[in-house]
Design a protein around this motif. Structure first.
Motif, PDB file in Angstrom:
ATOM      1  N   GLY A 166     -35.343  10.554 -30.239  1.00 29.78           N
ATOM      2  CA  GLY A 166     -36.308  11.360 -29.113  1.00 29.78           C
ATOM      3  C   GLY A 166     -35.997  10.879 -27.729  1.00 29.78           C
ATOM      4  N   ILE A 167     -34.988   9.948 -27.619  1.00 30.97           N
ATOM      5  CA  ILE A 167     -34.850   9.555 -26.172  1.00 30.97           C
ATOM      6  C   ILE A 167     -34.337  10.720 -25.002  1.00 30.97           C
ATOM      7  CG2 ILE A 167     -33.470   7.854 -24.757  1.00 30.97           C
ATOM      8  CD1 ILE A 167     -33.170   6.312 -27.402  1.00 30.97           C
ATOM      9  N   VAL A 168     -33.615  11.532 -25.726  1.00 31.47           N
ATOM     10  CA  VAL A 168     -32.986  12.678 -24.607  1.00 31.47           C
ATOM     11  C   VAL A 168     -33.420  13.911 -25.500  1.00 31.47           C
ATOM     12  CG1 VAL A 168     -31.287  11.287 -23.443  1.00 31.47           C
ATOM     13  CG2 VAL A 168     -30.697  12.821 -25.450  1.00 31.47           C
ATOM     14  N   GLU A 169     -33.832  15.003 -24.886  1.00 33.97           N
ATOM     15  CA  GLU A 169     -33.669  16.298 -25.439  1.00 33.97           C
ATOM     16  C   GLU A 169     -32.702  17.080 -25.563  1.00 33.97           C
ATOM     17  OE1 GLU A 169     -36.665  18.085 -26.804  1.00 33.97           O
ATOM     18  OE2 GLU A 169     -37.267  15.983 -27.062  1.00 33.97           O
ATOM     19  N   ARG A 170     -31.725  16.972 -24.750  1.00 27.78           N
ATOM     20  CA  ARG A 170     -30.279  17.747 -24.461  1.00 27.78           C
ATOM     21  C   ARG A 170     -29.347  16.903 -24.073  1.00 27.78           C
ATOM     22  NH1 ARG A 170     -28.428  20.992 -20.076  1.00 27.78           N
ATOM     23  NH2 ARG A 170     -26.795  22.420 -20.943  1.00 27.78           N
ATOM     24  N   ALA A 171     -28.071  17.019 -24.649  1.00 25.41           N
ATOM     25  CA  ALA A 171     -26.936  16.429 -24.349  1.00 25.41           C
ATOM     26  C   ALA A 171     -25.564  17.302 -24.400  1.00 25.41           C
ATOM     27  CB  ALA A 171     -26.809  15.083 -24.906  1.00 25.41           C
ATOM     28  N   ILE A 172     -24.550  16.911 -23.556  1.00 20.60           N
ATOM     29  CA  ILE A 172     -23.256  17.298 -23.442  1.00 20.60           C
ATOM     30  C   ILE A 172     -22.326  16.342 -23.921  1.00 20.60           C
ATOM     31  CG2 ILE A 172     -21.508  18.530 -22.269  1.00 20.60           C
ATOM     32  CD1 ILE A 172     -24.566  18.613 -20.396  1.00 20.60           C
ATOM     33  N   ALA A 173     -21.593  16.555 -24.938  1.00 19.84           N
ATOM     34  CA  ALA A 173     -20.322  15.791 -25.443  1.00 19.84           C
ATOM     35  C   ALA A 173     -19.132  16.364 -24.882  1.00 19.84           C
ATOM     36  CB  ALA A 173     -20.766  15.471 -27.077  1.00 19.84           C
ATOM     37  N   ARG A 177     -21.836  -2.864 -29.155  1.00 19.66           N
ATOM     38  CA  ARG A 177     -21.511  -2.086 -27.717  1.00 19.66           C
ATOM     39  C   ARG A 177     -22.130  -0.981 -27.658  1.00 19.66           C
ATOM     40  NH1 ARG A 177     -17.128   2.044 -26.472  1.00 19.66           N
ATOM     41  NH2 ARG A 177     -16.887   2.235 -28.821  1.00 19.66           N
ATOM     42  N   LEU A 178     -21.897   0.183 -28.308  1.00 17.43           N
ATOM     43  CA  LEU A 178     -22.960   1.356 -27.931  1.00 17.43           C
ATOM     44  C   LEU A 178     -24.232   1.320 -28.131  1.00 17.43           C
ATOM     45  CD1 LEU A 178     -20.455   4.116 -29.786  1.00 17.43           C
ATOM     46  CD2 LEU A 178     -20.616   3.629 -27.398  1.00 17.43           C
ATOM     47  N   LYS A 179     -24.639   0.362 -28.709  1.00 16.94           N
ATOM     48  CA  LYS A 179     -26.147   0.148 -28.676  1.00 16.94           C
ATOM     49  C   LYS A 179     -26.711  -0.351 -27.185  1.00 16.94           C
ATOM     50  CE  LYS A 179     -30.263   0.049 -30.720  1.00 16.94           C
ATOM     51  NZ  LYS A 179     -31.079  -0.464 -29.313  1.00 16.94           N
ATOM     52  N   GLN A 180     -26.000  -1.131 -26.752  1.00 16.55           N
ATOM     53  CA  GLN A 180     -26.010  -1.722 -25.225  1.00 16.55           C
ATOM     54  C   GLN A 180     -26.168  -0.368 -24.438  1.00 16.55           C
ATOM     55  OE1 GLN A 180     -26.781  -5.022 -23.863  1.00 16.55           O
ATOM     56  NE2 GLN A 180     -27.931  -3.242 -23.009  1.00 16.55           N
ATOM     57  N   VAL A 181     -25.060   0.461 -24.652  1.00 17.53           N
ATOM     58  CA  VAL A 181     -25.041   1.659 -23.557  1.00 17.53           C
ATOM     59  C   VAL A 181     -26.298   2.560 -23.919  1.00 17.53           C
ATOM     60  CG1 VAL A 181     -23.841   3.823 -23.487  1.00 17.53           C
ATOM     61  CG2 VAL A 181     -22.308   1.548 -23.690  1.00 17.53           C
ATOM     62  N   VAL A 182     -26.479   2.916 -24.938  1.00 15.40           N
ATOM     63  CA  VAL A 182     -27.655   3.726 -24.971  1.00 15.40           C
ATOM     64  C   VAL A 182     -29.066   2.956 -24.398  1.00 15.40           C
ATOM     65  CG1 VAL A 182     -26.755   4.771 -27.050  1.00 15.40           C
ATOM     66  CG2 VAL A 182     -28.579   3.209 -27.306  1.00 15.40           C
ATOM     67  N   ASP A 183     -28.935   1.677 -24.532  1.00 12.44           N
ATOM     68  CA  ASP A 183     -30.354   1.232 -24.118  1.00 12.44           C
ATOM     69  C   ASP A 183     -30.518   1.205 -22.553  1.00 12.44           C
ATOM     70  OD1 ASP A 183     -30.889   0.038 -26.408  1.00 12.44           O
ATOM     71  OD2 ASP A 183     -30.430  -1.830 -26.016  1.00 12.44           O
ATOM     72  N   PHE A 184     -29.347   1.696 -21.942  1.00 15.28           N
ATOM     73  CA  PHE A 184     -29.440   2.111 -20.528  1.00 15.28           C
ATOM     74  C   PHE A 184     -29.527   3.262 -20.158  1.00 15.28           C
ATOM     75  CE2 PHE A 184     -27.041  -2.152 -19.860  1.00 15.28           C
ATOM     76  CZ  PHE A 184     -27.837  -2.771 -19.098  1.00 15.28           C
ATOM     77  N   ILE A 185     -29.754   4.337 -21.172  1.00 14.00           N
ATOM     78  CA  ILE A 185     -29.910   5.861 -20.902  1.00 14.00           C
ATOM     79  C   ILE A 185     -31.307   5.884 -20.532  1.00 14.00           C
ATOM     80  CG2 ILE A 185     -29.427   8.162 -21.579  1.00 14.00           C
ATOM     81  CD1 ILE A 185     -26.801   6.575 -21.366  1.00 14.00           C
ATOM     82  N   PRO A 186     -31.764   6.676 -19.440  1.00 14.65           N
ATOM     83  CA  PRO A 186     -33.093   6.823 -19.184  1.00 14.65           C
ATOM     84  C   PRO A 186     -33.741   7.788 -19.992  1.00 14.65           C
ATOM     85  CG  PRO A 186     -31.666   6.702 -16.994  1.00 14.65           C
ATOM     86  CD  PRO A 186     -30.936   6.872 -18.296  1.00 14.65           C
ATOM     87  N   PRO A 187     -34.945   7.708 -20.669  1.00 18.47           N
ATOM     88  CA  PRO A 187     -35.405   8.445 -21.443  1.00 18.47           C
ATOM     89  C   PRO A 187     -35.680   9.935 -20.633  1.00 18.47           C
ATOM     90  CG  PRO A 187     -36.673   6.545 -21.621  1.00 18.47           C
ATOM     91  CD  PRO A 187     -35.448   6.441 -20.584  1.00 18.47           C
ATOM     92  N   GLY A 188     -35.591  10.998 -21.322  1.00 15.75           N
ATOM     93  CA  GLY A 188     -35.705  12.399 -20.698  1.00 15.75           C
ATOM     94  C   GLY A 188     -34.556  12.879 -19.995  1.00 15.75           C
ATOM     95  N   SER A 189     -33.314  12.128 -19.981  1.00 13.01           N
ATOM     96  CA  SER A 189     -32.040  12.418 -19.302  1.00 13.01           C
ATOM     97  C   SER A 189     -31.749  13.721 -19.896  1.00 13.01           C
ATOM     98  CB  SER A 189     -31.155  11.358 -19.256  1.00 13.01           C
ATOM     99  OG  SER A 189     -31.629  10.163 -18.628  1.00 13.01           O
ATOM    100  N   ILE A 190     -30.760  14.231 -19.177  1.00 14.12           N
ATOM    101  CA  ILE A 190     -29.758  15.528 -19.502  1.00 14.12           C
ATOM    102  C   ILE A 190     -28.371  14.616 -19.466  1.00 14.12           C
ATOM    103  CG2 ILE A 190     -28.712  17.507 -19.427  1.00 14.12           C
ATOM    104  CD1 ILE A 190     -31.271  18.545 -17.951  1.00 14.12           C
ATOM    105  N   LEU A 191     -27.762  14.261 -20.550  1.00 15.24           N
ATOM    106  CA  LEU A 191     -26.964  13.295 -20.766  1.00 15.24           C
ATOM    107  C   LEU A 191     -25.645  13.824 -20.739  1.00 15.24           C
ATOM    108  CD1 LEU A 191     -25.543  10.387 -21.041  1.00 15.24           C
ATOM    109  CD2 LEU A 191     -25.986  10.620 -23.567  1.00 15.24           C
ATOM    110  N   ALA A 192     -24.723  13.722 -20.175  1.00 14.62           N
ATOM    111  CA  ALA A 192     -23.040  14.039 -20.479  1.00 14.62           C
ATOM    112  C   ALA A 192     -22.325  12.809 -20.939  1.00 14.62           C
ATOM    113  CB  ALA A 192     -22.497  14.711 -19.241  1.00 14.62           C
ATOM    114  N   ASP A 193     -21.985  12.783 -22.107  1.00 18.68           N
ATOM    115  CA  ASP A 193     -21.216  11.667 -22.680  1.00 18.68           C
ATOM    116  C   ASP A 193     -19.574  12.056 -22.543  1.00 18.68           C
ATOM    117  OD1 ASP A 193     -20.765   8.995 -24.094  1.00 18.68           O
ATOM    118  OD2 ASP A 193     -20.739  10.096 -25.702  1.00 18.68           O
TER     119      ASP A 193
END
Length: 238
Positions: free
Chosen positions: A42-49, A10-26
């Motif tokens: 190395g898909i994103v450099e910065r993220a917020i959980a 389930r989560l592997k499919q989710v991460v496949d849709f995260i654009p490289p270089g995004s600033i992600l908020a999960d």
């Protein structure tokens, strides 16, 4: 050597849709597995959980520290998108909640969506509420996936800002597309058929119970509505 984070299907499919270089908020990050995986690879450099409760937040902090990513993943306590500053994230993921809750989180946090280019949303139930919100809020549904894991079925919906739509202008057809998903309805993979076959079985049981009750005009009308829904579920699951 740092322990590599592994994800379920389930989560592997989710991460496949995260654009490289995004600033992600999960949001509702559950041990921050998605941000940790993305940073490690190395898909994103910065993220917020983001987590609304202290216990899960502390578990996420521990996971981030375990992989040595405290400088790249910021774990925050707060309700929904309230953990974000305006225009801070370019991609938001919300997974493992009901569709109504996901919708309410997005609606309450509209002011935080200014820089968001993509939404990756995984409702456990009521995916139609998420599709309706995307449509109403000016987001185009650009893709959908459905996966089966441990005898459960999960939908993943991907939205981007835009006015293009895959929905029919016909009101009845659009209603079915919002319920089943326009991409999924077109592709009808096996997990999709499994999900809606099960939902039809549940309605069969409900209809059996209703048939045993007093047949008032209101009940008869409800039965007809449920029968139409059940028949459509059967049709798409075949």
């Amino acid at each position: 050597m740092q322990e590599k984070v592994t994800l379920d299907r389930r989560l592997k499919q989710v991460v496949d849709f995260i654009p490289p270089g995004s600033i992600l908020a999960d949001i509702g990050s559950d041990h921050a597995y998605v941000p940790c995986y993305l940073v490690q690879h190395g898909i994103v450099e910065r993220a917020i959980a983001g987590e609304v409760n202290r216990g899960p937040m502390e578990a996420a902090q521990a996971q981030v520290a375990l992989i040595g990513a405290t400088d790249k993943i910021d774990v925050r306590l707060g309700d929904g998108l309230a953990v974000l500053e305006a225009d801070e994230a370019t991609c938001i993921s919300i997974c493992g909640m009901g569709g109504s809750l996901i919708r309410s989180i997005l609606e309450a946090g509209r002011s935080k969506l200014g820089a968001v280019e993509r939404l990756v949303l995984q409702p456990n139930v009521d995916g139609e509420h998420v599709r309706e919100w995307l449509l109403e809020a000016g987001y185009e549904l650009v893709d959908e996936r459905i996966v089966e894991e441990n005898d459960k079925v999960y939908e993943i919906l991907v939205g981007e800002r835009g006015t293009e739509t895959r929905y029919s202008e016909d009101e009845t057809e659009r209603k079915w597309q919002l319920l089943f998903g326009p991409f999924l309805l077109e592709r009808r993979p096996e997990p999709f058929k499994l999900k809606w076959g099960r939902e039809a079985d549940k309605l069969d049981y409900v209809l059996g119970q209703m048939a045993a009750g007093e047949q008032t005009p209101a009940l008869l009308e409800k039965r007809r509505t449920f029968e139409t829904l059940r028949d459509k579920m059967r049709e798409v699951s075949e």
